[in-house]
Motif scaffolding. Sequence first.
Motif, mmCIF file in Angstrom:
data_model
loop_
_atom_site.group_PDB
_atom_site.id
_atom_site.type_symbol
_atom_site.label_atom_id
_atom_site.label_comp_id
_atom_site.label_asym_id
_atom_site.label_seq_id
_atom_site.Cartn_x
_atom_site.Cartn_y
_atom_site.Cartn_z
ATOM 1 N N LEU A 162 0.804 -1.221 0.000
ATOM 2 C CA LEU A 162 0.000 0.000 0.000
ATOM 3 C C LEU A 162 0.841 1.277 0.000
ATOM 4 O O LEU A 162 1.718 1.452 0.837
ATOM 5 N N ASP A 163 0.539 2.136 -0.948
ATOM 6 C CA ASP A 163 1.232 3.415 -1.028
ATOM 7 C C ASP A 163 0.334 4.472 -0.380
ATOM 8 O O ASP A 163 -0.749 4.765 -0.895
ATOM 9 N N PRO A 164 0.759 5.061 0.753
ATOM 10 C CA PRO A 164 -0.134 5.965 1.497
ATOM 11 C C PRO A 164 -0.350 7.319 0.831
ATOM 12 O O PRO A 164 -1.206 8.090 1.258
ATOM 13 N N GLU A 169 -5.766 4.066 -1.548
ATOM 14 C CA GLU A 169 -6.239 4.461 -0.210
ATOM 15 C C GLU A 169 -5.248 5.438 0.396
ATOM 16 O O GLU A 169 -4.226 5.053 0.951
ATOM 17 N N ARG A 170 -5.578 6.719 0.267
ATOM 18 C CA ARG A 170 -4.640 7.727 0.731
ATOM 19 C C ARG A 170 -4.788 7.977 2.219
ATOM 20 O O ARG A 170 -5.899 8.086 2.719
ATOM 21 N N GLU A 171 -3.642 8.074 2.838
ATOM 22 C CA GLU A 171 -3.662 8.279 4.280
ATOM 23 C C GLU A 171 -3.896 9.757 4.580
ATOM 24 O O GLU A 171 -3.238 10.625 4.020
#
Length: 187
Positions: A162-164, A169-171
């Motif tokens: 997962l790439d934030p 799915e953005r952190e």
Amino acid sequence: MTIQLADILSDLHEDHRNMTVMLDLLAREIEHVREGEKPDYELIHDIMRYMTVYSDAVHHPKEDVLYGAMKKERPELAAGLEQVEPEHEEIARLGETLRNDIEAVASGAAVTRDRLVADATDYVQRLREHMAWEEDDLFRRADALVQDEGELFVDISHLDLLDPVFGPEREHSFANLLENIKDLSRS
Ligand SMILES: [Fe+2]
Ligand SMILES: [Fe+2]
């Protein structure tokens, strides 16, 4: 879970494009420090958080899968690959140093402008050189392997991909960084 080697390779190219955006932003902020202006410390911290959390922890292990396949399938394509691990370690160390500098600034500790500029310059230079080596040499060899072999599957079950920032799915904690990336592409 298995995935085609060709997909890992295109993923890695994309990571490099994203990392280049990060390094451009970082270099811009460090230029402010060098000129005696106040940089956006929060942005520098976000960049280094991303680089140490995603690039060191996800991008490098993903590359290990690619390079492992090259060694296994085509040892003649693997010359110089033993240099990758020490370079990844060095980049992680330089990144950690810079992140610590920024965290020290945030907590009010004295970090000289010269040290911050020197540490950031080392990090940016080293990572740019490493990525250029991969793009111009290692990834081209990997591409030759993909072209020759056609379908080649590798196991990535052990990776957390997962790439934030750039992933689906953005952190939330990276919202400020994302805004800056958008501004950069507009300017
Ligand atoms: Fe690498
Ligand atoms: Fe890389």
